[in-house]
Design a protein around this motif. Structure first.
Motif, mmCIF file in Angstrom:
data_model
loop_
_atom_site.group_PDB
_atom_site.id
_atom_site.type_symbol
_atom_site.label_atom_id
_atom_site.label_comp_id
_atom_site.label_asym_id
_atom_site.label_seq_id
_atom_site.Cartn_x
_atom_site.Cartn_y
_atom_site.Cartn_z
ATOM 1 N N GLY A 39 14.032 -41.866 -0.669
ATOM 2 C CA GLY A 39 14.743 -42.737 -1.336
ATOM 3 C C GLY A 39 13.957 -44.098 -1.430
ATOM 4 N N ALA A 40 12.671 -44.141 -0.975
ATOM 5 C CA ALA A 40 11.938 -45.537 -0.646
ATOM 6 C C ALA A 40 11.442 -45.478 -2.173
ATOM 7 N N PHE A 99 3.739 -40.946 -3.861
ATOM 8 C CA PHE A 99 4.804 -42.024 -4.053
ATOM 9 C C PHE A 99 6.067 -41.192 -4.702
ATOM 10 N N SER A 100 5.892 -40.266 -5.275
ATOM 11 C CA SER A 100 6.906 -39.551 -5.801
ATOM 12 C C SER A 100 7.594 -38.931 -4.574
ATOM 13 N N SER A 101 6.941 -38.424 -3.841
ATOM 14 C CA SER A 101 7.835 -37.758 -2.365
ATOM 15 C C SER A 101 8.494 -38.945 -1.597
ATOM 16 N N PHE A 158 7.005 -52.777 -5.012
ATOM 17 C CA PHE A 158 6.373 -53.555 -3.809
ATOM 18 C C PHE A 158 6.502 -52.463 -2.895
ATOM 19 N N ALA A 159 7.438 -51.680 -2.864
ATOM 20 C CA ALA A 159 7.242 -50.504 -1.556
ATOM 21 C C ALA A 159 5.934 -49.784 -1.641
ATOM 22 N N CYS A 197 11.562 -49.554 2.561
ATOM 23 C CA CYS A 197 10.479 -48.623 2.756
ATOM 24 C C CYS A 197 10.227 -48.591 4.384
ATOM 25 N N ALA A 198 9.899 -49.779 4.949
ATOM 26 C CA ALA A 198 9.553 -49.794 6.346
ATOM 27 C C ALA A 198 10.657 -49.245 7.231
#
Length: 284
Positions: free
Chosen positions: A147-148, A139-141, A152-153, A228-229
């Motif tokens: 930038g996602a 998630f950090s990556s 919710f992402a 994100c998608a």
């Protein structure tokens, strides 16, 4: 997302702090952007193709940061939400009993029923053991490299992998993999795209019903997931990595396709509208 008071799933194997070793990893680890392509697509892969496992696993005492513990709690809550939604949905629509996958939290590398999983691969689902695997550093990556960001992402990423489990339970995933085994690489890639777009759709279906059950979606949440998608589309990632996209190598779908199917799932909440396998390519 509104998650206050939500239960945490107990169907979690927390392996963080265990250090598994692997040898023979092919060359993606040292190349950041190539790592992103594996890291951020959520690809259903055979991890043994990327690493040869050894049997040397050790357990280390690790103190997790507050952020890491919050991410672990968040992930358990999202998994619990998928359990609640899909159990109810299967029962209400005559799909039989839904048995949830186990979520494995790990650090670095770990053993799976599909071979050795590594953080560089990102989250993945293994149908052999019906587990989804996540190194929370992913998630950090996502945030730092593409930038996602946003809860919710992150939920979408987990729900996408659970979507593969839903496909497995319904027999769709096994059937698709059997077809792929008989095809050329280019044709198998086309089937892979359909698998992944349907998993995006199923993540959206989950979000639709989770919101209906728990009023979980807040303003801006859907935009986070759609963003994100879009940045994990094959065309976006390839252009970012090499300046151009090679369509025949796509395995997950374009940014536009991924956004379309995720949003369709969120809007309809109807699994019957997510048959990506019967459509022409131009309709995907």
């Amino acid at each position: 997302m509104r998650l206050d008071g939500r239960r945490e799933s107990t169907n979690v194997d927390d392996r963080r702090g265990r250090s598994g070793k692997a040898i023979g990893v092919t060359g993606i680890g040292g190349i950041i952007i190539a790592g992103i392509i594996y890291l951020l697509t959520g690809q259903v892969v055979d991890p043994s193709q990327l690493a040869v496992p050894t049997t040397d696993d050790t357990t280390q005492q690790v103190e997790f940061t507050r952020e890491e513990q919050e991410l672990a709690s968040f992930s358990r809550k999202i998994l619990a939400g998928t359990e609640d939604v899909w159990t109810a949905y299967f029962a209400q629509n005559g799909l039989g009993n839904y048995v949830s996958p186990t979520m494995v939290l790990y650090t670095g590398t770990t053993q799976s029923g599909c071979g050795t999983g590594s953080a560089a691969m990102g989250p993945f689902y293994c149908s052999a053991d019906q587990c989804l695997y996540i190194d929370l550093s992913f998630f950090s990556s996502m945030k730092q490299q593409l930038g996602a960001d946003g809860d919710f992402a992150y939920a979408y990423v987990i729900a996408h992998e659970v979507g593969h489990h839903v496909q497995n339970v319904l027999g769709t995933l096994g059937s698709a993999h059997q077809q792929m085994a008989r095809m050329s690489k280019a044709d198998a890639n086309k089937v892979s795209v359909r698998i992944e777009l349907q998993a995006d759709f199923l993540a959206g279906v989950w979000a639709h019903h989770d919101n209906a059950m728990f009023s979980s979606i807040e303003p801006g949440d859907v935009d986070e997931a759609i963003r994100c998608a879009s940045v994990i589309g094959d065309d976006y990632l390839q252009k970012k990595a090499q300046g151009y996209a090679v369509e025949e190598s796509f395995t997950h779908g374009t940014a536009a396709q991924r956004k379309k199917w995720l949003n369709k799932g969120i809007q309809t909440g109807d699994i019957r509208q997510g048959d990506t396998f019967s459509l022409r390519e131009s309709q995907l």
